[in-house]
Design a protein around this motif. Structure first.
Motif, PDB file in Angstrom:
ATOM      1  N   GLY A  48       3.769   4.342  14.603  1.00 20.50           N
ATOM      2  CA  GLY A  48       2.680   5.278  14.847  1.00 20.50           C
ATOM      3  C   GLY A  48       3.079   6.380  15.816  1.00 20.50           C
ATOM      4  N   LEU A  49       3.807   6.022  16.883  1.00 21.63           N
ATOM      5  CA  LEU A  49       4.223   7.014  17.876  1.00 21.63           C
ATOM      6  C   LEU A  49       5.141   8.069  17.264  1.00 21.63           C
ATOM      7  CD1 LEU A  49       5.021   4.752  20.976  1.00 21.63           C
ATOM      8  CD2 LEU A  49       2.909   6.012  20.492  1.00 21.63           C
ATOM      9  N   VAL A  50       5.999   7.641  16.356  1.00 22.14           N
ATOM     10  CA  VAL A  50       6.966   8.554  15.762  1.00 22.14           C
ATOM     11  C   VAL A  50       6.412   9.260  14.526  1.00 22.14           C
ATOM     12  CG1 VAL A  50       9.218   8.676  14.589  1.00 22.14           C
ATOM     13  CG2 VAL A  50       8.964   7.340  16.687  1.00 22.14           C
ATOM     14  N   LEU A  51       5.717   8.531  13.679  1.00 24.93           N
ATOM     15  CA  LEU A  51       5.308   9.080  12.387  1.00 24.93           C
ATOM     16  C   LEU A  51       3.890   9.644  12.357  1.00 24.93           C
ATOM     17  CD1 LEU A  51       6.755   6.363   9.981  1.00 24.93           C
ATOM     18  CD2 LEU A  51       7.818   8.502  10.742  1.00 24.93           C
ATOM     19  N   GLY A  52       3.072   9.303  13.333  1.00 25.39           N
ATOM     20  CA  GLY A  52       1.698   9.763  13.322  1.00 25.39           C
ATOM     21  C   GLY A  52       0.757   8.756  12.686  1.00 25.39           C
ATOM     22  N   GLY A  53      -0.515   9.053  12.718  1.00 22.49           N
ATOM     23  CA  GLY A  53      -1.538   8.123  12.261  1.00 22.49           C
ATOM     24  C   GLY A  53      -1.509   7.811  10.785  1.00 22.49           C
ATOM     25  N   ARG A  54      -1.411   8.823   9.966  1.00 18.28           N
ATOM     26  CA  ARG A  54      -1.453   8.615   8.515  1.00 18.28           C
ATOM     27  C   ARG A  54      -0.237   7.819   8.045  1.00 18.28           C
ATOM     28  NH1 ARG A  54       0.922  11.494   4.592  1.00 18.28           N
ATOM     29  NH2 ARG A  54       1.394  13.176   6.027  1.00 18.28           N
ATOM     30  N   ARG A  55       0.955   8.295   8.394  1.00 18.57           N
ATOM     31  CA  ARG A  55       2.165   7.583   7.960  1.00 18.57           C
ATOM     32  C   ARG A  55       2.276   6.230   8.651  1.00 18.57           C
ATOM     33  NH1 ARG A  55       6.190  12.706   8.288  1.00 18.57           N
ATOM     34  NH2 ARG A  55       5.202  12.700  10.328  1.00 18.57           N
ATOM     35  N   GLY A  56       1.809   6.123   9.903  1.00 19.97           N
ATOM     36  CA  GLY A  56       1.796   4.833  10.592  1.00 19.97           C
ATOM     37  C   GLY A  56       0.910   3.830   9.866  1.00 19.97           C
ATOM     38  N   LEU A  57      -0.246   4.290   9.414  1.00 15.55           N
ATOM     39  CA  LEU A  57      -1.143   3.441   8.628  1.00 15.55           C
ATOM     40  C   LEU A  57      -0.445   2.972   7.356  1.00 15.55           C
ATOM     41  CD1 LEU A  57      -4.013   2.251   8.043  1.00 15.55           C
ATOM     42  CD2 LEU A  57      -4.495   4.407   6.879  1.00 15.55           C
ATOM     43  N   TYR A  58       0.261   3.886   6.688  1.00 19.05           N
ATOM     44  CA  TYR A  58       0.977   3.521   5.468  1.00 19.05           C
ATOM     45  C   TYR A  58       2.063   2.479   5.740  1.00 19.05           C
ATOM     46  CZ  TYR A  58      -1.230   7.636   3.336  1.00 19.05           C
ATOM     47  OH  TYR A  58      -2.128   8.551   2.870  1.00 19.05           O
ATOM     48  N   VAL A  59       2.732   2.590   6.891  1.00 14.99           N
ATOM     49  CA  VAL A  59       3.732   1.582   7.261  1.00 14.99           C
ATOM     50  C   VAL A  59       3.057   0.215   7.378  1.00 14.99           C
ATOM     51  CG1 VAL A  59       5.254   0.776   9.118  1.00 14.99           C
ATOM     52  CG2 VAL A  59       5.339   3.171   8.395  1.00 14.99           C
ATOM     53  N   GLY A  60       1.930   0.174   8.085  1.00 15.87           N
ATOM     54  CA  GLY A  60       1.204  -1.088   8.239  1.00 15.87           C
ATOM     55  C   GLY A  60       0.735  -1.649   6.914  1.00 15.87           C
ATOM     56  N   LEU A  61       0.227  -0.786   6.052  1.00 13.76           N
ATOM     57  CA  LEU A  61      -0.242  -1.247   4.735  1.00 13.76           C
ATOM     58  C   LEU A  61       0.904  -1.737   3.862  1.00 13.76           C
ATOM     59  CD1 LEU A  61      -2.932   1.485   3.918  1.00 13.76           C
ATOM     60  CD2 LEU A  61      -3.339  -0.954   4.366  1.00 13.76           C
ATOM     61  N   LEU A  62       2.018  -0.998   3.856  1.00  8.98           N
ATOM     62  CA  LEU A  62       3.169  -1.421   3.051  1.00  8.98           C
ATOM     63  C   LEU A  62       3.707  -2.755   3.557  1.00  8.98           C
ATOM     64  CD1 LEU A  62       5.166  -0.916   0.777  1.00  8.98           C
ATOM     65  CD2 LEU A  62       6.533   0.466   2.387  1.00  8.98           C
ATOM     66  N   PHE A  63       3.767  -2.909   4.877  1.00  6.05           N
ATOM     67  CA  PHE A  63       4.211  -4.170   5.465  1.00  6.05           C
ATOM     68  C   PHE A  63       3.299  -5.314   5.011  1.00  6.05           C
ATOM     69  CE2 PHE A  63       3.973  -7.251   8.959  1.00  6.05           C
ATOM     70  CZ  PHE A  63       5.298  -7.654   9.005  1.00  6.05           C
ATOM     71  N   LEU A  64       1.995  -5.088   5.089  1.00  4.88           N
ATOM     72  CA  LEU A  64       1.026  -6.100   4.674  1.00  4.88           C
ATOM     73  C   LEU A  64       1.183  -6.433   3.187  1.00  4.88           C
ATOM     74  CD1 LEU A  64      -1.633  -7.753   5.335  1.00  4.88           C
ATOM     75  CD2 LEU A  64      -2.849  -5.758   4.472  1.00  4.88           C
ATOM     76  N   ILE A  65       1.297  -5.424   2.344  1.00  2.34           N
ATOM     77  CA  ILE A  65       1.404  -5.634   0.897  1.00  2.34           C
ATOM     78  C   ILE A  65       2.693  -6.361   0.539  1.00  2.34           C
ATOM     79  CG2 ILE A  65       1.675  -4.434  -1.322  1.00  2.34           C
ATOM     80  CD1 ILE A  65      -0.338  -2.318  -0.130  1.00  2.34           C
ATOM     81  N   LEU A  66       3.816  -5.925   1.111  1.00  2.00           N
ATOM     82  CA  LEU A  66       5.086  -6.614   0.841  1.00  2.00           C
ATOM     83  C   LEU A  66       5.018  -8.068   1.302  1.00  2.00           C
ATOM     84  CD1 LEU A  66       7.724  -3.913   1.840  1.00  2.00           C
ATOM     85  CD2 LEU A  66       7.198  -4.738  -0.464  1.00  2.00           C
ATOM     86  N   GLY A  67       4.338  -8.271   2.411  1.00  2.00           N
ATOM     87  CA  GLY A  67       4.229  -9.609   2.966  1.00  2.00           C
ATOM     88  C   GLY A  67       3.353 -10.552   2.180  1.00  2.00           C
ATOM     89  N   LEU A  68       2.589 -10.037   1.247  1.00  3.51           N
ATOM     90  CA  LEU A  68       1.788 -10.924   0.402  1.00  3.51           C
ATOM     91  C   LEU A  68       2.680 -11.801  -0.464  1.00  3.51           C
ATOM     92  CD1 LEU A  68      -1.106  -8.523  -0.641  1.00  3.51           C
ATOM     93  CD2 LEU A  68      -1.202 -10.388   1.038  1.00  3.51           C
ATOM     94  N   ALA A  69       3.866 -11.289  -0.807  1.00  2.00           N
ATOM     95  CA  ALA A  69       4.770 -12.037  -1.679  1.00  2.00           C
ATOM     96  C   ALA A  69       6.095 -12.390  -1.018  1.00  2.00           C
ATOM     97  CB  ALA A  69       5.046 -11.227  -2.938  1.00  2.00           C
ATOM     98  N   LEU A  70       6.488 -11.624  -0.001  1.00  2.08           N
ATOM     99  CA  LEU A  70       7.795 -11.817   0.626  1.00  2.08           C
ATOM    100  C   LEU A  70       7.632 -12.318   2.062  1.00  2.08           C
ATOM    101  CD1 LEU A  70       9.431  -8.477  -0.550  1.00  2.08           C
ATOM    102  CD2 LEU A  70       9.750 -10.747  -1.543  1.00  2.08           C
ATOM    103  N   PRO A  71       8.608 -13.086   2.551  1.00  3.81           N
ATOM    104  CA  PRO A  71       8.541 -13.592   3.929  1.00  3.81           C
ATOM    105  C   PRO A  71       8.954 -12.514   4.943  1.00  3.81           C
ATOM    106  CG  PRO A  71      10.512 -14.415   2.861  1.00  3.81           C
ATOM    107  CD  PRO A  71       9.751 -13.641   1.819  1.00  3.81           C
ATOM    108  N   VAL A  72       8.019 -11.688   5.351  1.00  2.48           N
ATOM    109  CA  VAL A  72       8.310 -10.559   6.233  1.00  2.48           C
ATOM    110  C   VAL A  72       7.987 -10.840   7.700  1.00  2.48           C
ATOM    111  CG1 VAL A  72       7.956  -8.886   4.369  1.00  2.48           C
ATOM    112  CG2 VAL A  72       6.050  -9.475   5.878  1.00  2.48           C
ATOM    113  N   LEU A  73       7.343 -11.959   7.971  1.00  5.87           N
ATOM    114  CA  LEU A  73       6.923 -12.266   9.339  1.00  5.87           C
ATOM    115  C   LEU A  73       7.937 -13.145  10.050  1.00  5.87           C
ATOM    116  CD1 LEU A  73       3.150 -12.963   8.751  1.00  5.87           C
ATOM    117  CD2 LEU A  73       4.163 -10.959   9.825  1.00  5.87           C
TER     118      LEU A  73
END
Length: 189
Positions: A48-73
């Motif tokens: 968020g600090l580097v990319l801003g709010g919109r792209r930071g949100l997308y990072v969080g969403l992509l992380f969440l979506i990938l993590g639904l099927a892949l062991p990302v945590l």
């Protein structure tokens, strides 16, 4: 000033999401709540600090979506498993924190002092979002009352503060090297 392209935005989001996933390998178990000290929460705020709010949100969403099927945590868990347990709130915080931190960070003035102060406020706000979401998750999933849920955050204050300081320093360096990363809109009268 040049506009960023969709391809550039996708690349930024993908790189930060990959960084967050790689940081799953850094995990120290702490406390009875089963929530480990991880580097992922600082990297999410750094996005968020580097990319801003919109792209930071997308990072969080992509992380969440990938993590639904892949062991990302940390510990090899999926976000699906985490959403079913006491850490559900933290996963929600991983989506909201970079958006909040980024919205604040991208209002920073271009001077170094103003940028530093704004990034500090943004990082603290992002961490606060994670703590509040995590506490709510602990209340809903573990049956904790408000005070114990917030008290569960106490062991993480010092390590998270140290991680946030590092994230702020990195963000300051990135914005110093790439001052046009924060696109300033021209005002029209």
């Amino acid at each position: 000033m040049k506009k960023t392209s969709l391809a550039t935005d996708l690349a930024y989001v993908a790189v930060f999401t990959a960084l967050i996933i790689v940081l799953a390998f850094v995990s120290i178990p702490v406390g009875a709540a089963g929530v480990p000290i991880v580097m992922q929460n600082a990297a999410i705020i750094l996005a968020g600090l580097v990319l801003g709010g919109r792209r930071g949100l997308y990072v969080g969403l992509l992380f969440l979506i990938l993590g639904l099927a892949l062991p990302v945590l940390a510990g090899g868990g999926t976000t699906l498993r985490a959403l079913a347990g006491p850490t559900a709130g933290y996963i929600v915080g991983y989506v909201l924190a970079p958006a909040v931190a980024g919205l604040i960070a991208y209002r920073a003035p271009r001077n170094k002092g103003g940028m530093a102060i704004t990034l500090i406020v943004a990082a603290i706000a992002g961490l606060a979002v994670q703590y509040v979401c995590g506490s709510i998750g602990l209340m809903l999933r573990s049956g904790l009352e408000l005070a114990p849920a917030f008290a569960a955050q106490i062991p993480f204050l010092v390590p998270d503060s140290a991680k946030i300081v590092i994230a702020i320093i990195i963000a300051l360096g990135v914005h110093a090297a790439f001052p046009d990363l924060i696109a300033r809109k021209k005002r029209t009268v």
